[in-house]
Design a protein around this motif. Structure first.
Motif, PDB file in Angstrom:
ATOM      1  N   GLY A 635      -6.360  68.083  -1.036  1.00 38.52           N
ATOM      2  CA  GLY A 635      -7.691  67.818  -1.573  1.00 38.52           C
ATOM      3  C   GLY A 635      -8.688  68.880  -1.154  1.00 38.52           C
ATOM      4  O   GLY A 635      -9.556  69.282  -1.927  1.00 38.52           O
ATOM      5  N   ILE A 636      -8.563  69.355   0.090  1.00 44.77           N
ATOM      6  CA  ILE A 636      -9.451  70.415   0.580  1.00 44.77           C
ATOM      7  C   ILE A 636      -9.192  71.711  -0.170  1.00 44.77           C
ATOM      8  O   ILE A 636     -10.128  72.414  -0.594  1.00 44.77           O
ATOM      9  CB  ILE A 636      -9.252  70.592   2.095  1.00 44.77           C
ATOM     10  N   LEU A 637      -7.931  72.042  -0.379  1.00 49.55           N
ATOM     11  CA  LEU A 637      -7.597  73.253  -1.130  1.00 49.55           C
ATOM     12  C   LEU A 637      -8.084  73.152  -2.573  1.00 49.55           C
ATOM     13  O   LEU A 637      -8.557  74.135  -3.158  1.00 49.55           O
ATOM     14  CB  LEU A 637      -6.079  73.484  -1.095  1.00 49.55           C
ATOM     15  N   MET A 638      -7.985  71.950  -3.157  1.00 49.33           N
ATOM     16  CA  MET A 638      -8.475  71.734  -4.508  1.00 49.33           C
ATOM     17  C   MET A 638      -9.986  71.958  -4.578  1.00 49.33           C
ATOM     18  O   MET A 638     -10.496  72.564  -5.528  1.00 49.33           O
ATOM     19  CB  MET A 638      -8.150  70.292  -4.945  1.00 49.33           C
ATOM     20  N   ALA A 639     -10.693  71.486  -3.548  1.00 50.81           N
ATOM     21  CA  ALA A 639     -12.142  71.660  -3.528  1.00 50.81           C
ATOM     22  C   ALA A 639     -12.501  73.142  -3.471  1.00 50.81           C
ATOM     23  O   ALA A 639     -13.425  73.599  -4.162  1.00 50.81           O
ATOM     24  CB  ALA A 639     -12.742  70.920  -2.337  1.00 50.81           C
ATOM     25  N   PHE A 640     -11.791  73.897  -2.650  1.00 50.20           N
ATOM     26  CA  PHE A 640     -12.055  75.340  -2.578  1.00 50.20           C
ATOM     27  C   PHE A 640     -11.827  76.004  -3.932  1.00 50.20           C
ATOM     28  O   PHE A 640     -12.613  76.861  -4.367  1.00 50.20           O
ATOM     29  CB  PHE A 640     -11.142  75.992  -1.528  1.00 50.20           C
ATOM     30  N   LYS A 646     -18.361  78.465  -0.546  1.00 51.90           N
ATOM     31  CA  LYS A 646     -18.749  79.690   0.164  1.00 51.90           C
ATOM     32  C   LYS A 646     -18.859  79.485   1.673  1.00 51.90           C
ATOM     33  O   LYS A 646     -18.901  80.448   2.430  1.00 51.90           O
ATOM     34  CB  LYS A 646     -20.099  80.182  -0.374  1.00 51.90           C
ATOM     35  N   VAL A 647     -18.961  78.232   2.113  1.00 47.27           N
ATOM     36  CA  VAL A 647     -19.162  77.971   3.542  1.00 47.27           C
ATOM     37  C   VAL A 647     -17.815  77.784   4.223  1.00 47.27           C
ATOM     38  O   VAL A 647     -16.852  77.292   3.625  1.00 47.27           O
ATOM     39  CB  VAL A 647     -20.037  76.716   3.766  1.00 47.27           C
ATOM     40  N   PRO A 648     -17.695  78.192   5.494  1.00 48.45           N
ATOM     41  CA  PRO A 648     -16.451  77.977   6.230  1.00 48.45           C
ATOM     42  C   PRO A 648     -16.241  76.497   6.541  1.00 48.45           C
ATOM     43  O   PRO A 648     -17.202  75.735   6.651  1.00 48.45           O
ATOM     44  CB  PRO A 648     -16.650  78.784   7.508  1.00 48.45           C
ATOM     45  N   VAL A 649     -14.976  76.125   6.683  1.00 48.86           N
ATOM     46  CA  VAL A 649     -14.619  74.727   6.899  1.00 48.86           C
ATOM     47  C   VAL A 649     -13.647  74.627   8.075  1.00 48.86           C
ATOM     48  O   VAL A 649     -12.678  75.388   8.163  1.00 48.86           O
ATOM     49  CB  VAL A 649     -13.975  74.115   5.636  1.00 48.86           C
ATOM     50  N   VAL A 650     -13.933  73.705   8.973  1.00 49.37           N
ATOM     51  CA  VAL A 650     -13.043  73.383  10.086  1.00 49.37           C
ATOM     52  C   VAL A 650     -12.409  72.024   9.772  1.00 49.37           C
ATOM     53  O   VAL A 650     -13.111  71.056   9.467  1.00 49.37           O
ATOM     54  CB  VAL A 650     -13.819  73.320  11.416  1.00 49.37           C
ATOM     55  N   LYS A 671     -11.124  80.287   3.814  1.00 55.76           N
ATOM     56  CA  LYS A 671     -12.057  80.153   4.946  1.00 55.76           C
ATOM     57  C   LYS A 671     -11.868  78.794   5.612  1.00 55.76           C
ATOM     58  O   LYS A 671     -12.765  77.958   5.636  1.00 55.76           O
ATOM     59  CB  LYS A 671     -13.496  80.289   4.470  1.00 55.76           C
ATOM     60  N   LEU A 672     -10.670  78.585   6.147  1.00 54.24           N
ATOM     61  CA  LEU A 672     -10.333  77.309   6.736  1.00 54.24           C
ATOM     62  C   LEU A 672      -9.757  77.515   8.131  1.00 54.24           C
ATOM     63  O   LEU A 672      -8.980  78.449   8.355  1.00 54.24           O
ATOM     64  CB  LEU A 672      -9.293  76.574   5.886  1.00 54.24           C
ATOM     65  N   ASP A 673     -10.112  76.653   9.046  1.00 53.98           N
ATOM     66  CA  ASP A 673      -9.509  76.644  10.374  1.00 53.98           C
ATOM     67  C   ASP A 673      -8.941  75.252  10.613  1.00 53.98           C
ATOM     68  O   ASP A 673      -9.638  74.249  10.424  1.00 53.98           O
ATOM     69  CB  ASP A 673     -10.544  76.967  11.451  1.00 53.98           C
ATOM     70  N   ALA A 674      -7.673  75.203  11.005  1.00 55.67           N
ATOM     71  CA  ALA A 674      -7.028  73.929  11.309  1.00 55.67           C
ATOM     72  C   ALA A 674      -7.257  73.598  12.772  1.00 55.67           C
ATOM     73  O   ALA A 674      -6.683  74.232  13.659  1.00 55.67           O
ATOM     74  CB  ALA A 674      -5.535  74.002  10.996  1.00 55.67           C
ATOM     75  N   VAL A 695     -17.490  80.194  14.114  1.00 50.09           N
ATOM     76  CA  VAL A 695     -17.118  80.287  12.703  1.00 50.09           C
ATOM     77  C   VAL A 695     -18.300  80.759  11.875  1.00 50.09           C
ATOM     78  O   VAL A 695     -18.190  81.624  11.004  1.00 50.09           O
ATOM     79  CB  VAL A 695     -16.602  78.923  12.187  1.00 50.09           C
ATOM     80  N   LEU A 696     -19.471  80.163  12.160  1.00 47.30           N
ATOM     81  CA  LEU A 696     -20.673  80.557  11.424  1.00 47.30           C
ATOM     82  C   LEU A 696     -20.974  82.044  11.607  1.00 47.30           C
ATOM     83  O   LEU A 696     -21.339  82.742  10.668  1.00 47.30           O
ATOM     84  CB  LEU A 696     -21.868  79.728  11.895  1.00 47.30           C
ATOM     85  N   GLU A 697     -20.829  82.522  12.842  1.00 48.52           N
ATOM     86  CA  GLU A 697     -21.213  83.904  13.136  1.00 48.52           C
ATOM     87  C   GLU A 697     -20.221  84.919  12.580  1.00 48.52           C
ATOM     88  O   GLU A 697     -20.595  86.023  12.226  1.00 48.52           O
ATOM     89  CB  GLU A 697     -21.330  84.087  14.654  1.00 48.52           C
ATOM     90  N   THR A 698     -18.931  84.551  12.498  1.00 44.24           N
ATOM     91  CA  THR A 698     -17.919  85.526  12.094  1.00 44.24           C
ATOM     92  C   THR A 698     -17.519  85.407  10.633  1.00 44.24           C
ATOM     93  O   THR A 698     -17.393  86.411   9.934  1.00 44.24           O
ATOM     94  CB  THR A 698     -16.668  85.377  12.968  1.00 44.24           C
ATOM     95  N   ARG A 699     -17.323  84.180  10.155  1.00 51.16           N
ATOM     96  CA  ARG A 699     -16.809  84.010   8.809  1.00 51.16           C
ATOM     97  C   ARG A 699     -17.842  84.299   7.730  1.00 51.16           C
ATOM     98  O   ARG A 699     -17.490  84.591   6.590  1.00 51.16           O
ATOM     99  CB  ARG A 699     -16.258  82.582   8.620  1.00 51.16           C
ATOM    100  N   LEU A 700     -19.118  84.172   8.064  1.00 49.78           N
ATOM    101  CA  LEU A 700     -20.154  84.373   7.051  1.00 49.78           C
ATOM    102  C   LEU A 700     -20.594  85.835   6.951  1.00 49.78           C
ATOM    103  O   LEU A 700     -21.392  86.180   6.096  1.00 49.78           O
ATOM    104  CB  LEU A 700     -21.365  83.485   7.358  1.00 49.78           C
TER     105      LEU A 700
END
Length: 701
Positions: A635-640, A646-650, A671-674, A695-700
Motif C-alpha cells: 500500500g505504501i509503494l502504491m501511494a508513492f 515528495k516527502v520522505p517516509v519512515v 524515499k523510504l526507510d524501514a 531524514v529531513l536534512e538528508t533526503r530533502l
C-alpha cells in the motif's frame, strides 16, 4: 465545568462515590461474590478463567471471518465444540452447526461463545446468549450503537450467570490453556509469566511482542475494549490474574476517557497493602497529547467534562506504586526487572506499598507536555453535537423554557449522560457551574435503562436535595429532567448538558445547552436520521470528513507539527503521537486507519496526511494482527507510485509478516526507510525523532 482537575479532587470524588457504588467490586480484592446473600454480575468474574476445559461455541459460525478464525483457533488447541447458524442444521469444519443458541446449549453444553454475527445482528446474538445463560460471551464487533449496549448491560446487571468481554475488542486468550476467543495474532504469544489487560488492541499486541522478546511470555491477555461501556474492566480482570498460579506480573494498558484507570489504581493500592509480596504492576496510558473533547479513534477514547486526562491518570498510578512507561517496547525489559526484584525481595516486609516496583526502572524523567486546551477548536467525531439553538428547540418542544441572553444569576448544572462504572445512564447534578467548585460538587445518580426511575418522586427528591432546590421549584426541575430523559431515550443521546437558573416563584430557565448524540445509531442501524441530518459539515475540517468517508479517523493537531503519522489502531496512534512529542518531535496529526488497514486505506491515509503543507516527513507505524505487513508495504509503494510523494517516509512494521514488509520497503529504491530490527537504530524509539530529523536534512536535499 472545568477540565483542569487536581489529583486530590479525583481522590475526594472517589471517596464520595464509594457509598453510591457499595454493591460494586471496585474496592475489593477478594472474593468474587459481592455478598453471601446477593447474587449479581460481579459473581461472573470467575467465568473469565478459560483454558483447555472451556467448550467454545461460535455464533455466526459459517461466515468467512468466523471460519478463518475458527481454523486458526482449532489448530492452536482451542476446544471449539460447534456453532450456530439461524435456521440451519448441519456440519462445518467437521463440527456440528445448530439452528439456535438454545438448541446449541442443550446439545453442546458450551462454556463460552465467540460472536461473529455481522452488522447489527451482533446485538440480537448477545441477547440470545445472555438469555440462554452461556457463562462467557466475547463480542469483538465495533460500532454497536450505545443505547443497544446500555440495554445489553441492563440485562447483564440483573443476572449472575453470564460475563461479557468487549465489545470493540480483540477478545480474551489464555496462553497456558491454549484457549482463544477473539482474533489475537497467535504467532506472538508464548507460554509464560505475564498477564495483560488492555483497552487498546494494537497496544496489547505490542505488549505481547515485547514480553515475548524479553523471554517472559504471557498467561492471559484480557481485552477491556475501546467502547464507552466495557463488559469487563481492569479491576475485574485483575481479580483473575492475581489468583492465577502462572501469572507473576501484570500489565495494564489504558488511555484517556472514563475512570477505569482510577478504579484500577485504587484497587492496586489496596492489593499492595494487603499482600506481603504482591505481584508487580506496569502500565502504559495513551492520549497525553489528545486534544480535549476529541474522540481519538474509537467510541470510548474521549474525556468528558470533569474526567481525568491521560497525564493525570499516569500520576495517580505512579502514586500507588505502578511503574508507568511511555512506549510498549519498554514493557518486556521493565517487567523482567520488576520480577527479578520481586524474586529477590521474597517475603521480606515492604516498608511502603509498591515501593519495590519502581526501584531501578521507571518512566523517562521528562514527561511530555499535555495538549493546550486553548488550541482545540473542533468538536469530536463519532459523537454528533448539535448547535445550542437546535438544542433549545428540542427543549421548547417539551415545554422547557430557554433564554438566549444569560442572566447573572447563579446557574446550576443538570445533565443526562453515562456512568461508565455502573454501566448505566445517570443524572449528573451540580449546585454550581463555577469551574473552581463544579467538579467537586457534582454528583451522579445512575438509573436502570428503560425504566421510569429517573423521573420518579424519589429520584427528584434526591436530585433536588443535592441542588438545594425545594418547594415551588421542584415541579419545574422535574419537568426539565423528564424532558431530558425523553430526549436521551428517544433520540439516543450520549450526553445532554444544561445550565439552568431557578426563579423564586418556581420558574426555571435553561441558559446553556450542549447536546451530543450517538452517530453509530445512524451509521450501523440507520436510526435517528433526523438527528444525523443536523450535522453541519461546513463547520468541520475537510480532511477529517474525507478520512471518515474512508473509514479512518484523522485529527489535525494545532501548532508547528511537521511529522505526519499513519497508524493502525487508536491506542497505538495515540501512543505514537505521545512518544514523538516526548522525544522532541512535532506531530502534525493523529491518524487511525483502523485495525483492519488495507493497501487502499494506507494509500488514502497518505493522500490526506500530505494535504497538510506543514508535513515534511511521514512516520507509518503498523502492528499487524489481522493486518499483513507485506500488504501494508505494498500500500505504501502504491501511494508513492500513484500520488507522486515528495516527502520522505519512515516505516515501522511489526507483527504478521513484518520481515516481508520491511524487505519490500528496503528494496524499493524509494524515499523510504524501514524502521526495525535490521535498521541502524534497531528498536530504540528513543532515537526515532533524531532519525526523522536526519531524514529531513538528508533526503530533502
Amino acid at each position: 465545568m472545568s477540565r483542569v482537575i487536581s489529583t486530590r479532587g479525583f481522590r475526594s470524588q472517589i471517596a464520595s462515590q464509594r457509598a453510591l457504588h457499595k454493591h460494586s467490586t471496585y474496592g475489593n480484592a477478594f472474593p468474587f461474590t459481592t455478598s453471601a446473600n446477593r447474587q449479581s454480575y460481579a459473581d461472573t468474574i470467575h467465568n473469565l478463567k478459560i483454558g483447555k476445559h472451556t467448550r467454545v461455541l461460535y455464533q455466526g459460525f459459517t461466515g468467512r471471518q468466523a471460519t478463518m478464525n475458527a481454523k486458526e483457533s482449532l489448530d492452536w488447541g482451542t476446544n471449539i465444540v460447534g456453532g450456530v447458524k439461524p435456521g440451519f442444521e448441519g456440519e462445518h469444519l467437521g463440527l456440528p452447526v445448530l439452528p439456535s443458541v438454545r438448541v446449541a446449549v442443550e446439545k453442546l453444553k458450551p462454556d463460552a461463545s465467540a460472536i461473529y454475527v455481522p452488522g447489527d445482528g451482533t446485538v440480537a446474538a448477545l441477547e440470545e446468549a445472555i438469555e440462554n445463560e452461556i457463562p462467557l460471551i466475547v463480542a469483538v464487533a465495533e460500532h454497536i450503537p450505545l443505547h443497544d449496549t446500555l440495554r445489553i448491560h441492563e440485562m447483564l446487571r440483573t443476572q449472575s450467570k453470564t460475563r461479557l468481554v468487549g465489545a470493540n475488542c480483540p477478545g480474551i486468550i489464555n496462553v497456558q490453556g491454549r484457549c482463544r476467543l477473539g482474533f489475537q495474532p497467535l504467532p506472538f504469544f508464548t507460554e509464560g509469566r505475564v498477564g495483560i489487560v488492555a483497552k487498546s488492541g494494537t497496544l496489547s499486541y505490542e505488549a505481547v511482542a515485547s514480553t515475548t522478546r524479553a523471554g517472559l511470555g504471557q498467561t492471559y491477555c484480557i481485552s477491556m475494549g475501546g467502547d464507552v461501556l466495557a463488559g469487563t474492566n481492569f479491576v475485574e480482570a485483575f481479580q483473575v490474574l492475581v489468583e492465577d498460579e502462572y501469572t507473576e506480573g501484570i500489565i495494564m494498558i489504558g488511555e484517556l476517557g472514563g475512570s477505569a484507570e482510577l478504579r484500577a489504581a485504587e484497587w492496586i493500592n489496596n492489593y499492595n497493602r494487603r499482600i506481603a509480596n504482591p505481584k508487580p504492576f506496569m502500565a502504559l496510558i495513551g492520549g497525553i497529547q489528545a486534544p480535549p473533547g476529541r474522540i481519538m479513534g474509537h467510541a470510548g477514547a474521549w474525556a468528558a467534562p470533569g474526567e481525568a486526562s491521560a497525564a493525570q491518570k499516569i500520576k495517580i498510578l505512579e502514586d500507588v506504586g505502578v511503574t508507568v512507561v511511555d512506549h510498549p517496547e519498554k514493557l518486556g525489559a521493565g517487567m523482567k526487572t520488576l520480577l527479578a526484584e520481586r524474586t529477590w525481595a521474597g517475603t521480606q516486609d515492604r516498608t511502603a506499598a509498591g515501593a519495590g516496583q519502581r526501584r531501578g526502572y521507571h518512566t523517562a524523567p521528562r514527561r511530555p507536555k499535555a495538549f493546550d486546551p486553548g488550541k482545540s477548536v473542533v468538536e469530536q467525531r463519532r459523537r454528533l453535537y448539535i448547535k445550542q439553538s437546535q438544542a433549545f428547540d428540542m427543549l421548547n418542544a417539551r415545554g422547557v423554557p430557554t433564554v438566549v441572553s444569560p442572566t447573572i444569576h447563579e446557574e446550576k448544572f443538570i445533565a443526562i449522560s453515562i456512568d461508565r462504572e455502573m454501566r448505566q445512564p445517570c443524572i449528573i447534578a451540580s449546585p454550581t457551574t463555577d469551574p473552581s467548585q463544579a467538579f467537586q460538587l457534582s454528583r451522579k445518580f445512575p438509573f436502570a435503562y428503560g425504566t421510569d426511575a429517573p423521573t420518579s418522586p424519589d429520584m427528584l427528591e434526591k436530585v433536588s436535595s443535592h441542588l438545594g432546590v425545594s418547594g415551588k421549584c421542584q415541579p419545574a426541575l422535574g419537568k426539565l429532567i423528564a424532558g431530558l430523559v425523553d430526549l436521551f431515550m428517544s433520540k439516543e443521546a450520549f450526553v445532554l448538558q444544561t445550565k439552568v437558573v431557578m426563579g423564586e416563584e418556581g420558574t426555571l430557565q435553561v441558559q446553556g445547552a450542549k447536546f451530543g448524540f450517538d452517530d453509530a445509531a445512524f451509521r450501523s442501524s440507520k436510526r435517528q436520521a433526523d438527528i444525523h441530518a443536523l450535522r453541519d459539515f461546513q463547520s468541520e475540517v475537510p480532511e477529517e470528513v474525507e478520512a471518515e468517508n474512508e473509514g479512518m479517523i484523522y485529527v489535525k493537531l494545532a501548532g508547528e507539527g511537521s511529522i505526519g503519522t499513519i497508524v493502525n489502531g487508536a491506542g497505538l496512534a495515540m501512543n505514537t503521537v505521545d512518544a514523538l512529542v516526548a522525544r522532541g518531535g512535532h506531530p502534525a496529526n493523529f491518524m487511525d486507519t483502523g485495525g483492519k488497514a488495507t493497501s487502499e486505506t494506507i494509500k488514502a491515509g497518505f493522500r490526506i496526511v500530505t494535504s497538510d503543507p506543514r508535513v515534511k516527513c511521514i512516520f507509518v507505524n503498523i502492528f499487524g494482527g489481522l493486518t499483513l505487513g507485506d500488504m501494508i508495504a505494498n500500500g505504501i509503494l502504491m501511494a508513492f507510485r500513484d500520488l507522486d510523494l515528495k516527502v520522505p517516509v519512515v516505516v515501522r512494521i511489526r507483527g504478521t509478516r513484518e520481515a516481508e514488509g520491511q524487505k519490500l520497503i528496503r528494496d524499493s529504491g524509494l524515499k523510504l526507510d524501514a524502521f526495525g530490527r535490521s535498521s541502524r537504530i534497531a528498536n530504540s524509539l528513543q532515537s526515532l525523532s533524531l532519525w526523522l530529523t536526519d531524514v529531513l536534512e538528508t533526503r530533502l536535499l
